[in-house]
Design an enzyme around this catalytic site. Structure first.
Site, mmCIF file in Angstrom:
data_model
loop_
_atom_site.group_PDB
_atom_site.id
_atom_site.type_symbol
_atom_site.label_atom_id
_atom_site.label_comp_id
_atom_site.label_asym_id
_atom_site.label_seq_id
_atom_site.Cartn_x
_atom_site.Cartn_y
_atom_site.Cartn_z
ATOM 1 N N ASN A 8 0.866 -1.181 0.000
ATOM 2 C CA ASN A 8 0.000 0.000 0.000
ATOM 3 C C ASN A 8 0.902 1.231 0.000
ATOM 4 O OD1 ASN A 8 -1.789 2.057 0.484
ATOM 5 N ND2 ASN A 8 -2.420 1.347 2.518
ATOM 6 N N LYS A 10 0.075 4.244 -0.255
ATOM 7 C CA LYS A 10 -0.591 5.412 0.357
ATOM 8 C C LYS A 10 -0.377 6.640 -0.534
ATOM 9 C CE LYS A 10 -0.188 3.128 4.792
ATOM 10 N NZ LYS A 10 -0.062 3.208 6.247
ATOM 11 N N HIS A 93 -9.437 0.917 5.200
ATOM 12 C CA HIS A 93 -8.157 1.181 5.867
ATOM 13 C C HIS A 93 -8.384 2.157 7.019
ATOM 14 C CE1 HIS A 93 -4.053 2.411 6.628
ATOM 15 N NE2 HIS A 93 -3.659 1.347 5.949
ATOM 16 N N GLU A 95 -6.774 4.598 8.007
ATOM 17 C CA GLU A 95 -6.566 6.015 7.664
ATOM 18 C C GLU A 95 -7.798 6.593 6.975
ATOM 19 O OE1 GLU A 95 -2.876 5.355 5.631
ATOM 20 O OE2 GLU A 95 -1.931 4.853 7.539
ATOM 21 N N GLU A 165 -4.936 -4.948 10.575
ATOM 22 C CA GLU A 165 -3.944 -3.893 10.768
ATOM 23 C C GLU A 165 -4.247 -3.165 12.071
ATOM 24 O OE1 GLU A 165 -2.078 -2.741 6.716
ATOM 25 O OE2 GLU A 165 -3.734 -1.394 7.142
ATOM 26 N N GLY A 171 2.730 2.359 10.842
ATOM 27 C CA GLY A 171 3.668 3.466 10.710
ATOM 28 C C GLY A 171 4.375 3.845 12.000
ATOM 29 N N SER A 210 3.765 -1.972 10.433
ATOM 30 C CA SER A 210 5.209 -2.018 10.680
ATOM 31 C C SER A 210 5.803 -3.386 10.364
ATOM 32 C CB SER A 210 5.529 -1.595 12.127
ATOM 33 O OG SER A 210 5.136 -0.252 12.343
#
Ligand code: 13P
Length: 254
Positions: A8, A10, A93, A95, A165, A171, A210
């Site tokens: 991904n 992003k 996701h 985000e 996730e 991240g 991560s």
């Protein structure tokens, strides 16, 4: 069981940078039968499909709208993606849940739109740090999945991928331990079994958060971890291809 490594990207890379990474991935030798997927930003999807044609790397979108078309300025529909040759799409996701108001009901509608267009949804779920600290991670992920997958037939469920996730791992450099990942993936498998017993063992369950070459082997060695959804480590060909190689080593023969 299929093994899938998906990158991904992003909101990273401009056109030359995206084309450079695609060229490096296209030039790499195929590794076993790991399914390799990359998700560049919308503007580059068509070129990504063309650049990767004839390779074993498939292209994913990072988002789609739930409607097939219409007055939704700035949005992109599943049929548009299908017409480009995009074969996968990330949905739900964290985000997009956090910054773009993507709810479980929208995730459900988008998964249906993708399946109708012949695209494989990669359905993301995962708890926040406070939810894990309160011991509520299974409650949260179970609720996300039951709503995201509500009403899908067994045949439709067999066509999706689920990515776990944990939000606190994305991240941050703080990956879930192998034990945390395996526990949650086994739980996700049990949720899927409750929805459609015949589909549960067909759905690849990817870990994301991560995931890097130095921690991937113990994660991918887990029985219910069928690959990874990779953020930062997918932005460089070397680390992404290393993750593909690790997945191949951990999952062969199965
Ligand atoms: P990182 O691998 O950068 O933690 O990102 C994970 C992710 O969000 C993939 O969708």
């Amino acid at each position: 069981m299929r093994t899938v490594i998906a990158g991904n990207w992003k909101m990273n890379k401009d056109l030359p940078q995206a084309m450079d990474l695609l060229a490096r991935l296209a030039a790499a030798a195929p590794v076993g039968d790991v399914e390799v997927v990359v998700a560049p930003a919308f503007p580059f999807l068509g070129q990504a499909v063309e650049r990767l044609r004839g390779t074993r790397v498939a292209v994913a979108a990072q988002h789609c709208h739930e409607a097939a078309g219409g007055a939704f300025t700035g949005e992109v529909s599943a049929p548009m993606l299908a017409s480009l040759g995009v074969r996968f799409c990330i949905v739900g996701h964290s985000e997009r849940r956090q910054y773009c108001g993507e709810t479980d009901a929208l995730v459900n509608a988008r998964i249906r739109a993708l399946l109708a267009a012949g695209i494989t949804p990669i359905c993301c779920c995962g708890e926040r740090r406070a939810e894990r600290e309160a011991g509520r991670q299974q409650e949260v992920v179970g609720a996300q999945l039951r709503e995201a997958l509500a009403g899908l037939s067994a045949a439709e469920l067999m066509r999706i991928i689920v990515a776990y996730e944990p939000v606190w791992a994305i991240g941050t450099g703080l990956n879930a331990t192998a034990e945390q990942a395996q526990d949650m993936h086994a739980f996700i498998r049990s949720v899927l079994r409750g929805l459609a017993p015949e589909a549960a063992d067909q759905v690849p369950l990817l870990y994301g958060g991560s995931c890097k070459p130095d921690n991937a082997a113990e994660l991918f060695a887990c029985a219910d971890v069928d690959g990874g959804l990779i953020g930062g480590a997918s932005l460089e060909a070397a680390s992404f291809l290393e993750l593909v190689a690790i997945a191949h080593r951990c999952k062969q023969p199965r």
